[in-house]
Write a protein that holds these residues in place. Sequence first.
Motif: not given
Length: 377
Positions: A62-85
């Motif tokens: 669920t934490t991974c899903l919330m990071m994709m949604a924007g309700f949580e922020t990664p401590t490290h690393g990056e999430i991209l959507l259509k190639g954009e962070p």
Amino acid sequence: MNDSLEVEADVSETIDPGECFARFLNVQKSYDGVELVVKGFNLDIQQGEFVTLLGPSGSGKTTCLMMMAGFETPTHGEILLKGEPISGLPPHKRGIGMVFQNYALFPHMTVAENLAFPLEVRHLSKAETKKKVDRALAMVRLEEFGDRRPAQLSGGQQQRVALARALVFEPELVLMDEPLGALDKNLREEMQYEIKRIHASLGVTMIYVTHDQTEALTMSDRIAVFNDGVVQQLATPEMLYEEPENAFVAYFIGENNRLQGEVVEHIGDECQVRLDSGEVVLAKAVAAGGVGARTTLSLRPERVSILLDDSHSFDNYFEGEVKEVIYLGDHLRTRLAVCGNDEFILKTPNAKGHPSLRPGQTIKVGWSSKDCRALDA
């Protein structure tokens, strides 16, 4: 177990914007600066794919899903959507549909008003809003319910409205967090097929979180099995069930018999294992280790056969005592004492001519080495 947050990877060299629709790249998450709840998560999701994050409570899905949604922020690393962070974007600017377990509908609004809300905040005209709301209601087969309020609907109908609201503004990505958890068994099964039907018809990308293995197997193109913040295996439902890569996946996906023992010999891609009860079993060596290593054998109950005579070709065959027989309609679930395991399960179809079993009876059972996987201890 504590994991240092100082271990980082250079993500810039591995970003390829054109490669996939959504991407988790070396993502870590800690809430206290010490304990990692997500550890080096990597996942590429293709456009139109249905990917499920499956695991027990507290595994990090669920934490991974919330990071994709924007309700949580990664401590490290990056999430991209259509190639954009997207880690710097607030949730409302990501254009992502979201479905929660508790529906999150506005109780003072009608169904149609609930569906219109995400369109109004995007400043669509009244005519366009009505057109999209009508289409979304038809999509979830609730055309006659637009004037009702959520309290006047059943749980299944409310979940359909929540799904329609997530899809009404035509997002390219929809996230679902345990959306069917509050429904009873029959409604849950109905909604599984409904969501699968909608996904197939729209071609929208979906990321789904659940701890229910049946949901995951029924609906997904691929499943990421989580445990302790780490993906244990990422594969199609068939691959996860038929070819689990470790003992956790074998245990978590479907029912299986587990036998403990020690590797005594490797023969090609197979190995002989001496069980703790003394019997020797031939198994497919998946993650068994070398000679002398402890291993867990994984064997699905439906891969075990009752031997009526000696005319068989099974690599492994043993006598067992019937302890319990449970009638489940289309099949029988029999508990046996086999190879020192009193919880050995045999599933047999409820077919004409199949031998009847009774507690206390001694029978012979057999299975093929290719269906028996030697995994980590």
